[in-house]
Design a protein around this motif. Sequence first.
Motif, PDB file in Angstrom:
ATOM      1  N   ALA A 149       0.768  -1.125  -0.061  1.00 13.92           N
ATOM      2  CA  ALA A 149       0.090   0.010  -0.045  1.00 13.92           C
ATOM      3  C   ALA A 149       0.915   1.258   0.108  1.00 13.92           C
ATOM      4  CB  ALA A 149      -0.934  -0.113   1.211  1.00 13.92           C
ATOM      5  N   GLN A 150       0.501   2.289  -0.857  1.00 15.17           N
ATOM      6  CA  GLN A 150       1.220   3.407  -0.793  1.00 15.17           C
ATOM      7  C   GLN A 150       1.068   4.212   0.541  1.00 15.17           C
ATOM      8  OE1 GLN A 150       0.093   5.973  -4.087  1.00 15.17           O
ATOM      9  NE2 GLN A 150       1.977   7.329  -3.692  1.00 15.17           N
ATOM     10  N   ALA A 151       2.432   4.457   1.027  1.00 14.43           N
ATOM     11  CA  ALA A 151       2.163   5.174   2.273  1.00 14.43           C
ATOM     12  C   ALA A 151       1.724   6.731   2.039  1.00 14.43           C
ATOM     13  CB  ALA A 151       3.734   5.123   2.824  1.00 14.43           C
ATOM     14  N   ASP A 152       1.031   7.017   3.008  1.00 13.98           N
ATOM     15  CA  ASP A 152       0.522   8.295   3.030  1.00 13.98           C
ATOM     16  C   ASP A 152       1.690   9.510   3.240  1.00 13.98           C
ATOM     17  OD1 ASP A 152      -2.043   7.521   2.661  1.00 13.98           O
ATOM     18  OD2 ASP A 152      -2.548   7.597   4.512  1.00 13.98           O
ATOM     19  N   ARG A 153       1.758  10.573   2.704  1.00 10.47           N
ATOM     20  CA  ARG A 153       2.567  11.632   3.272  1.00 10.47           C
ATOM     21  C   ARG A 153       2.545  12.068   4.550  1.00 10.47           C
ATOM     22  NH1 ARG A 153       5.270  13.701  -1.379  1.00 10.47           N
ATOM     23  NH2 ARG A 153       4.371  13.130  -3.377  1.00 10.47           N
ATOM     24  N   THR A 154       3.486  12.394   5.162  1.00  6.15           N
ATOM     25  CA  THR A 154       3.435  12.493   6.604  1.00  6.15           C
ATOM     26  C   THR A 154       3.419  13.822   6.903  1.00  6.15           C
ATOM     27  OG1 THR A 154       5.927  12.820   6.708  1.00  6.15           O
ATOM     28  CG2 THR A 154       5.017  10.815   7.302  1.00  6.15           C
ATOM     29  N   TYR A 155       3.761  14.810   5.772  1.00  8.62           N
ATOM     30  CA  TYR A 155       3.207  16.275   6.314  1.00  8.62           C
ATOM     31  C   TYR A 155       1.987  16.609   5.696  1.00  8.62           C
ATOM     32  CZ  TYR A 155       8.469  16.777   6.575  1.00  8.62           C
ATOM     33  OH  TYR A 155       9.651  16.569   7.047  1.00  8.62           O
ATOM     34  N   PRO A 156       1.195  17.266   6.761  1.00  6.42           N
ATOM     35  CA  PRO A 156      -0.257  17.579   6.411  1.00  6.42           C
ATOM     36  C   PRO A 156      -0.317  18.516   5.097  1.00  6.42           C
ATOM     37  CG  PRO A 156       0.302  18.039   8.722  1.00  6.42           C
ATOM     38  CD  PRO A 156       1.873  17.816   7.993  1.00  6.42           C
ATOM     39  N   SER A 157       0.573  19.456   4.669  1.00  5.53           N
ATOM     40  CA  SER A 157       0.284  20.291   3.864  1.00  5.53           C
ATOM     41  C   SER A 157       0.261  19.256   2.310  1.00  5.53           C
ATOM     42  CB  SER A 157       1.410  21.111   3.462  1.00  5.53           C
ATOM     43  OG  SER A 157       2.452  20.578   3.356  1.00  5.53           O
ATOM     44  N   TYR A 158       0.940  18.235   2.428  1.00  2.00           N
ATOM     45  CA  TYR A 158       0.846  17.330   1.316  1.00  2.00           C
ATOM     46  C   TYR A 158      -0.243  16.225   1.072  1.00  2.00           C
ATOM     47  CZ  TYR A 158       5.362  19.063  -0.210  1.00  2.00           C
ATOM     48  OH  TYR A 158       6.493  19.809  -0.604  1.00  2.00           O
ATOM     49  N   ALA A 159      -1.258  16.312   2.100  1.00  2.00           N
ATOM     50  CA  ALA A 159      -2.361  15.480   2.324  1.00  2.00           C
ATOM     51  C   ALA A 159      -3.387  16.003   1.271  1.00  2.00           C
ATOM     52  CB  ALA A 159      -2.764  15.244   3.529  1.00  2.00           C
ATOM     53  N   LYS A 160      -3.143  17.433   0.961  1.00  2.00           N
ATOM     54  CA  LYS A 160      -4.096  17.811  -0.024  1.00  2.00           C
ATOM     55  C   LYS A 160      -3.826  18.070  -1.402  1.00  2.00           C
ATOM     56  CE  LYS A 160      -4.921  21.252   3.680  1.00  2.00           C
ATOM     57  NZ  LYS A 160      -4.757  22.763   4.202  1.00  2.00           N
ATOM     58  N   ALA A 161      -4.696  18.395  -2.369  1.00  2.00           N
ATOM     59  CA  ALA A 161      -4.613  18.494  -3.684  1.00  2.00           C
ATOM     60  C   ALA A 161      -3.588  19.774  -3.981  1.00  2.00           C
ATOM     61  CB  ALA A 161      -5.954  18.468  -4.484  1.00  2.00           C
ATOM     62  N   LEU A 162      -3.047  19.403  -5.193  1.00  2.00           N
ATOM     63  CA  LEU A 162      -2.021  20.665  -5.534  1.00  2.00           C
ATOM     64  C   LEU A 162      -2.688  22.030  -5.729  1.00  2.00           C
ATOM     65  CD1 LEU A 162       0.745  21.523  -6.545  1.00  2.00           C
ATOM     66  CD2 LEU A 162      -0.036  20.991  -8.940  1.00  2.00           C
ATOM     67  N   TRP A 163      -3.982  22.189  -6.023  1.00  2.00           N
ATOM     68  CA  TRP A 163      -4.711  23.574  -6.317  1.00  2.00           C
ATOM     69  C   TRP A 163      -5.032  23.950  -4.896  1.00  2.00           C
ATOM     70  CZ3 TRP A 163      -9.359  24.395  -4.298  1.00  2.00           C
ATOM     71  CH2 TRP A 163     -10.085  23.496  -3.814  1.00  2.00           C
ATOM     72  N   GLN A 164      -5.261  23.120  -3.877  1.00  2.00           N
ATOM     73  CA  GLN A 164      -5.649  23.627  -2.549  1.00  2.00           C
ATOM     74  C   GLN A 164      -4.151  24.002  -1.901  1.00  2.00           C
ATOM     75  OE1 GLN A 164      -7.255  19.817  -0.849  1.00  2.00           O
ATOM     76  NE2 GLN A 164      -9.201  20.905  -0.762  1.00  2.00           N
ATOM     77  N   ARG A 165      -3.019  23.199  -2.230  1.00  2.00           N
ATOM     78  CA  ARG A 165      -1.697  23.763  -1.648  1.00  2.00           C
ATOM     79  C   ARG A 165      -1.456  25.140  -2.293  1.00  2.00           C
ATOM     80  NH1 ARG A 165      -0.194  18.241  -3.000  1.00  2.00           N
ATOM     81  NH2 ARG A 165       1.528  19.031  -4.360  1.00  2.00           N
ATOM     82  N   VAL A 166      -1.845  25.294  -3.453  1.00  2.00           N
ATOM     83  CA  VAL A 166      -1.407  26.591  -4.111  1.00  2.00           C
ATOM     84  C   VAL A 166      -2.164  27.858  -3.766  1.00  2.00           C
ATOM     85  CG1 VAL A 166      -0.962  27.636  -6.466  1.00  2.00           C
ATOM     86  CG2 VAL A 166      -0.239  25.520  -6.101  1.00  2.00           C
ATOM     87  N   LEU A 167      -3.624  27.407  -3.940  1.00  2.00           N
ATOM     88  CA  LEU A 167      -4.375  28.585  -3.862  1.00  2.00           C
ATOM     89  C   LEU A 167      -4.976  28.710  -2.200  1.00  2.00           C
ATOM     90  CD1 LEU A 167      -6.952  27.690  -6.708  1.00  2.00           C
ATOM     91  CD2 LEU A 167      -5.010  29.307  -6.661  1.00  2.00           C
ATOM     92  N   LEU A 168      -4.944  27.700  -1.478  1.00  2.00           N
ATOM     93  CA  LEU A 168      -5.519  27.896  -0.162  1.00  2.00           C
ATOM     94  C   LEU A 168      -4.211  28.097   0.936  1.00  2.00           C
ATOM     95  CD1 LEU A 168      -8.064  25.442   0.185  1.00  2.00           C
ATOM     96  CD2 LEU A 168      -8.553  27.570  -0.736  1.00  2.00           C
ATOM     97  N   THR A 169      -3.547  29.151   0.541  1.00  2.00           N
ATOM     98  CA  THR A 169      -2.373  29.726   1.451  1.00  2.00           C
ATOM     99  C   THR A 169      -2.565  31.053   1.626  1.00  2.00           C
ATOM    100  OG1 THR A 169      -0.990  30.167  -0.899  1.00  2.00           O
ATOM    101  CG2 THR A 169      -1.126  27.860   0.321  1.00  2.00           C
ATOM    102  N   ARG A 170      -1.786  31.603   2.688  1.00  2.00           N
ATOM    103  CA  ARG A 170      -1.876  32.970   3.081  1.00  2.00           C
ATOM    104  C   ARG A 170      -1.268  33.654   2.135  1.00  2.00           C
ATOM    105  NH1 ARG A 170       0.556  34.012   8.849  1.00  2.00           N
ATOM    106  NH2 ARG A 170       0.019  36.023   8.086  1.00  2.00           N
ATOM    107  N   GLU A 171      -0.008  33.020   1.675  1.00  2.00           N
ATOM    108  CA  GLU A 171       0.782  33.871   0.482  1.00  2.00           C
ATOM    109  C   GLU A 171      -0.346  34.043  -0.845  1.00  2.00           C
ATOM    110  OE1 GLU A 171       3.492  31.743   2.728  1.00  2.00           O
ATOM    111  OE2 GLU A 171       1.635  30.967   1.749  1.00  2.00           O
ATOM    112  N   PHE A 172      -1.078  33.262  -1.281  1.00  2.00           N
ATOM    113  CA  PHE A 172      -1.858  33.581  -2.258  1.00  2.00           C
ATOM    114  C   PHE A 172      -3.155  34.480  -1.983  1.00  2.00           C
ATOM    115  CE2 PHE A 172      -5.709  32.501  -4.980  1.00  2.00           C
ATOM    116  CZ  PHE A 172      -4.917  32.883  -6.161  1.00  2.00           C
ATOM    117  N   ALA A 173      -3.404  34.303  -0.744  1.00  2.00           N
ATOM    118  CA  ALA A 173      -4.507  35.306  -0.070  1.00  2.00           C
ATOM    119  C   ALA A 173      -3.989  36.841  -0.378  1.00  2.00           C
ATOM    120  CB  ALA A 173      -4.926  35.054   1.204  1.00  2.00           C
ATOM    121  N   VAL A 174      -2.670  36.853   0.190  1.00  2.00           N
ATOM    122  CA  VAL A 174      -2.149  38.207   0.071  1.00  2.00           C
ATOM    123  C   VAL A 174      -1.958  38.913  -1.484  1.00  2.00           C
ATOM    124  CG1 VAL A 174      -0.040  39.557   0.521  1.00  2.00           C
ATOM    125  CG2 VAL A 174      -0.924  37.868   2.178  1.00  2.00           C
ATOM    126  N   ILE A 175      -1.430  37.881  -2.491  1.00  2.00           N
ATOM    127  CA  ILE A 175      -1.499  38.133  -3.627  1.00  2.00           C
ATOM    128  C   ILE A 175      -2.804  38.655  -4.244  1.00  2.00           C
ATOM    129  CG2 ILE A 175      -0.987  37.366  -6.044  1.00  2.00           C
ATOM    130  CD1 ILE A 175       1.037  35.566  -4.846  1.00  2.00           C
TER     131      ILE A 175
END
Length: 365
Positions: A9-35
Amino acid sequence: MTTTDTPRAQADRTYPSYAKALWQRVLLTREFAVIALLLIVFFYSRSEIPNFDGPLTIYYLLLDVAPILLIALPMTLVIITGEIDLSVASVVGLSSVLVGDLHQGGMSIPMAALVAILVGVLCGAFNGFLVAYVGLPSLAVTIGTLALYRGLAVGLLGTTAITDFPEKWTDLAKDRIGDSSYPVIVIPILVLVILFVLLLHFTPFGRGVFDIGLNDEAAHFSGVNVARTKFWLFVMAGAVSAFAGIYFTLRFGSSRGDNATGMELQVIAAVLLGGVSIFGGRGALHGVLAGVLLIGVLQSALRLDDVSANVINIIIGILLIASVMSTSFLTFVARTTAGMKRRASDGSPERRQRQASAHHEGNNS
């Protein structure tokens, strides 16, 4: 004996940020909110404020934010380690006085600028030595050196101002790149941005900066030279602040001991607004760039809308407080949401059935 291989079985990533989809990691961030907030404020200002439009406003906007943007680059790394440098604006003032005083004494502008940068390096090294090797808190150290460096600047020049700079140098500080609306200062800013992005996000040194901010003791045992890293970060802050002081002097054509007073608050506000955690261990330079531009756009738009300087300072102060509080608030929301999900999972029928089966099997054994 025959063995069958079962797919692992493919191991789940241990970092919570990588448990989300790529678009969530890019768009749902404080940096993107400031932009996004930067774009909203910019286009709203262009549509609602008659004078806030055209290449001329962008030109003066970049001239105004250039020293803040320069100092924000090393300040980002310093704050990510969990430290802070409040003396940067005083180094700007000291380098401004040195350029003016040395040039008045007969030294050329390039040589005076080189001496000013070397003095900035020494100022940063003094801060770094006290913080990294003596072990003093950076807040106390840089409050002291803020007064020390500002006192040296005022003591060297007094209350007078030096304004007799060669026009070719003052014009260069305000010159444009060809026929564009971008000032020449954008070129060294872009070079430094690229260097700091590579240093922070693509080198082992940068990974060590994040490790120190998360846990400096763990970083030390994992092989990061904590003291040396912090020392060089303060040296970088001193050198870049001195360069910003040279630009500040030539842009306004005036060397004074009180130049850039209070600029450290704008720098720190921009860095924290750009998504860097005041507690260390988190941040990205693209968010900081957006934070600097957001503060610059707000200041320009409010000035063009005849808002007083005191009101502008109040708004920047509110942004600083909000950016500091947002980290703790988002952490609280994340923990509360995770706790609710955990309790809901513990109370689900499937979970209760598994617990009952396990309890029954334990009694039978």
